[in-house]
Design a protein around this motif. Sequence first.
Motif, PDB file in Angstrom:
ATOM      1  N   TYR A 200       0.967   1.969  -9.694  1.00 52.81           N
ATOM      2  CA  TYR A 200       0.733   2.249 -10.263  1.00 52.81           C
ATOM      3  C   TYR A 200      -0.040   2.345  -9.096  1.00 52.81           C
ATOM      4  O   TYR A 200      -0.896   3.846  -8.596  1.00 52.81           O
ATOM      5  N   ALA A 201      -1.400   1.444  -8.206  1.00 50.83           N
ATOM      6  CA  ALA A 201      -2.595   1.767  -7.639  1.00 50.83           C
ATOM      7  C   ALA A 201      -2.415   2.508  -6.411  1.00 50.83           C
ATOM      8  O   ALA A 201      -2.276   3.742  -5.722  1.00 50.83           O
ATOM      9  N   SER A 202      -0.440   2.175  -5.956  1.00 52.99           N
ATOM     10  CA  SER A 202      -0.219   2.973  -4.726  1.00 52.99           C
ATOM     11  C   SER A 202       0.144   4.440  -4.970  1.00 52.99           C
ATOM     12  O   SER A 202      -0.003   5.209  -4.102  1.00 52.99           O
TER      13      SER A 202
ATOM     14  N   VAL B  36      27.193   2.887 -14.035  1.00 51.32           N
ATOM     15  CA  VAL B  36      26.422   2.138 -14.876  1.00 51.32           C
ATOM     16  C   VAL B  36      25.729   1.578 -14.894  1.00 51.32           C
ATOM     17  O   VAL B  36      24.793   1.526 -16.194  1.00 51.32           O
ATOM     18  N   SER B  37      24.341   1.531 -14.085  1.00 48.42           N
ATOM     19  CA  SER B  37      23.237   1.252 -13.567  1.00 48.42           C
ATOM     20  C   SER B  37      22.429   1.776 -12.268  1.00 48.42           C
ATOM     21  O   SER B  37      23.136   2.162 -11.203  1.00 48.42           O
ATOM     22  N   ILE B  38      21.392   1.915 -12.237  1.00 43.38           N
ATOM     23  CA  ILE B  38      20.649   2.183 -11.357  1.00 43.38           C
ATOM     24  C   ILE B  38      19.641   1.778 -11.066  1.00 43.38           C
ATOM     25  O   ILE B  38      18.640   1.342 -12.275  1.00 43.38           O
ATOM     26  N   CYS B  39      18.830   1.351 -10.163  1.00 48.12           N
ATOM     27  CA  CYS B  39      17.722   0.357  -9.682  1.00 48.12           C
ATOM     28  C   CYS B  39      16.889   1.259  -8.604  1.00 48.12           C
ATOM     29  O   CYS B  39      17.819   1.397  -7.459  1.00 48.12           O
ATOM     30  N   ILE B  40      16.041   1.163  -8.609  1.00 47.29           N
ATOM     31  CA  ILE B  40      15.288   1.446  -7.829  1.00 47.29           C
ATOM     32  C   ILE B  40      13.577   0.649  -7.526  1.00 47.29           C
ATOM     33  O   ILE B  40      12.526   0.340  -8.025  1.00 47.29           O
ATOM     34  N   ASP B  41      13.425  -0.010  -6.698  1.00 45.40           N
ATOM     35  CA  ASP B  41      12.569  -1.493  -6.206  1.00 45.40           C
ATOM     36  C   ASP B  41      12.304  -0.612  -4.470  1.00 45.40           C
ATOM     37  O   ASP B  41      13.092  -0.769  -3.511  1.00 45.40           O
ATOM     38  N   PRO B  42      10.733  -0.927  -4.633  1.00 41.26           N
ATOM     39  CA  PRO B  42       9.703  -1.254  -3.123  1.00 41.26           C
ATOM     40  C   PRO B  42      10.277  -1.855  -2.308  1.00 41.26           C
ATOM     41  O   PRO B  42      10.127  -1.805  -0.928  1.00 41.26           O
ATOM     42  N   ASN B  43      10.412  -3.466  -2.925  1.00 36.57           N
ATOM     43  CA  ASN B  43      10.967  -4.412  -2.242  1.00 36.57           C
ATOM     44  C   ASN B  43      12.191  -4.507  -2.202  1.00 36.57           C
ATOM     45  O   ASN B  43      12.601  -4.932  -1.309  1.00 36.57           O
ATOM     46  N   ASP B  44      12.724  -4.614  -2.518  1.00 36.54           N
ATOM     47  CA  ASP B  44      14.153  -4.937  -2.805  1.00 36.54           C
ATOM     48  C   ASP B  44      15.179  -4.402  -2.746  1.00 36.54           C
ATOM     49  O   ASP B  44      16.003  -4.256  -3.042  1.00 36.54           O
ATOM     50  N   GLY B  45      15.008  -2.874  -2.721  1.00 33.00           N
ATOM     51  CA  GLY B  45      15.663  -1.097  -2.686  1.00 33.00           C
ATOM     52  C   GLY B  45      16.191  -1.205  -3.718  1.00 33.00           C
ATOM     53  O   GLY B  45      15.912  -1.313  -4.540  1.00 33.00           O
ATOM     54  N   GLY B  46      17.190  -0.298  -3.349  1.00 29.63           N
ATOM     55  CA  GLY B  46      17.490   0.299  -4.332  1.00 29.63           C
ATOM     56  C   GLY B  46      19.451   0.243  -4.378  1.00 29.63           C
ATOM     57  O   GLY B  46      19.825  -0.596  -3.333  1.00 29.63           O
ATOM     58  N   ALA B  47      20.123   0.318  -5.604  1.00 24.84           N
ATOM     59  CA  ALA B  47      21.181  -0.028  -6.133  1.00 24.84           C
ATOM     60  C   ALA B  47      21.236   1.344  -7.541  1.00 24.84           C
ATOM     61  O   ALA B  47      21.307   0.722  -7.631  1.00 24.84           O
TER      62      ALA B  47
ATOM     63  N   PHE C 280       0.712  -1.316   0.118  1.00 26.28           N
ATOM     64  CA  PHE C 280       0.420  -0.206  -0.185  1.00 26.28           C
ATOM     65  C   PHE C 280       0.992   1.961  -0.051  1.00 26.28           C
ATOM     66  O   PHE C 280       0.527   2.068  -1.024  1.00 26.28           O
ATOM     67  N   ILE C 281       2.254   1.225   0.483  1.00 25.55           N
ATOM     68  CA  ILE C 281       3.040   2.476   0.855  1.00 25.55           C
ATOM     69  C   ILE C 281       4.193   2.622  -0.348  1.00 25.55           C
ATOM     70  O   ILE C 281       4.667   3.039  -0.355  1.00 25.55           O
ATOM     71  N   ALA C 282       4.068   1.511  -1.393  1.00 21.54           N
ATOM     72  CA  ALA C 282       5.173   1.304  -2.141  1.00 21.54           C
ATOM     73  C   ALA C 282       5.261   2.908  -2.728  1.00 21.54           C
ATOM     74  O   ALA C 282       6.772   2.750  -2.903  1.00 21.54           O
ATOM     75  N   ALA C 283       4.567   4.094  -2.966  1.00 19.67           N
ATOM     76  CA  ALA C 283       4.757   4.311  -3.702  1.00 19.67           C
ATOM     77  C   ALA C 283       5.367   5.792  -2.924  1.00 19.67           C
ATOM     78  O   ALA C 283       6.804   6.011  -3.084  1.00 19.67           O
ATOM     79  N   LEU C 284       5.270   5.748  -1.124  1.00 16.75           N
ATOM     80  CA  LEU C 284       6.209   6.494  -0.018  1.00 16.75           C
ATOM     81  C   LEU C 284       7.449   5.791  -0.333  1.00 16.75           C
ATOM     82  O   LEU C 284       8.766   6.403  -0.217  1.00 16.75           O
ATOM     83  N   LYS C 285       6.966   4.866  -0.752  1.00 16.12           N
ATOM     84  CA  LYS C 285       8.566   3.975  -0.188  1.00 16.12           C
ATOM     85  C   LYS C 285       9.100   4.027  -1.501  1.00 16.12           C
ATOM     86  O   LYS C 285      11.030   4.432  -1.116  1.00 16.12           O
ATOM     87  N   LEU C 286       9.023   4.068  -3.535  1.00 15.20           N
ATOM     88  CA  LEU C 286       9.805   4.245  -4.032  1.00 15.20           C
ATOM     89  C   LEU C 286       9.983   6.348  -3.945  1.00 15.20           C
ATOM     90  O   LEU C 286      10.909   5.626  -4.031  1.00 15.20           O
TER      91      LEU C 286
END
Length: 304
Positions: free
Chosen positions: A194-196, A99-110, A71-77
């Motif tokens: 999207y829903a979040s 080189v790369s950037i990853c933003i994921d609400p559950n796997d975190g960022g890198a 539900f709070i995926a948007a705030l986590k993003l």
Amino acid sequence: MPPNSILPNLLRNAITTTTTTTNDTLAASLHNLVSRANTTPNTFQTNTVIAACVMFLAILIAWNLPVLRDFIAALKLFTVGIHELSHLTVGLLCGGQVVSICIDPNDGGATHVMGLMRTTPRIPRNPYAMPTFAQSFWSPSAVATLMAGYVGSSIVGFLFIFCAFDIVASKICALVIHFGLLVPVLRADHWIAYASIIACEGILIGLWFGDHGNALRFYVLFLGVMNLFYVVWDYVDERLFDKRNTSDCAQFSELLGWPTSSWAIAWFVYDSLVFTSAIFAGICVFRRTDAQMYSEASHFLPTR
């Protein structure tokens, strides 16, 4: 006294008098701050501090429970995005190549940045030590880029918590959050995200129209606590769910030694000090009554 020396003496006396007055003013301000003469919070500010402490526990639970974390995926993003943007900015300033950037609400960022490590290994101080590859080739640029994530999150968290002590300041932060929540739409690839985002945007807009935006303070405060204590969610998330992207604490351990838990405790102490500073700053700066804040809020982007 010769005529030529009169003007320099007058200038010298004027400068001395001005400097003395300025020093006295600064000393008086510092004395008031140290003596905490004007840091007694009113009811409005006390409720804000209590709400911030409760929100810390609420976020700790919501971040890790299966349904609430979606539900709070948007705030986590938004929070992970600020964190990774800090890595990205400092990495580029240090001359690295992203080189790369990853933003994921559950796997975190890198964020992977090349060109920051040393080209020749360090000579260990202890000849019997066996440093890892990362510990042999780390550089100040690599450490600064790694530190930038938690520091950047703490700066944003400080500003949001500070602004949560005033309605008008919270409205300004709400505009920043509004556009910040729209950015993940470009990268989201799941209907839950999207829903979040739609739900969080809807709540943000709805709070704007109620009570001159008074409730926006708690929305801004919630996101401020979430950003400030990102190290807690980052570390706990890794321990509970073994996420794909490791926490910065684990990367500090790999780069500089010390256990991962020690780095988590050190950064938590740092964030706690920043949290305390944000509270005192908000109490000291926004010395207004409820009527004054409501009056100001009713004239700044009024909703009714």
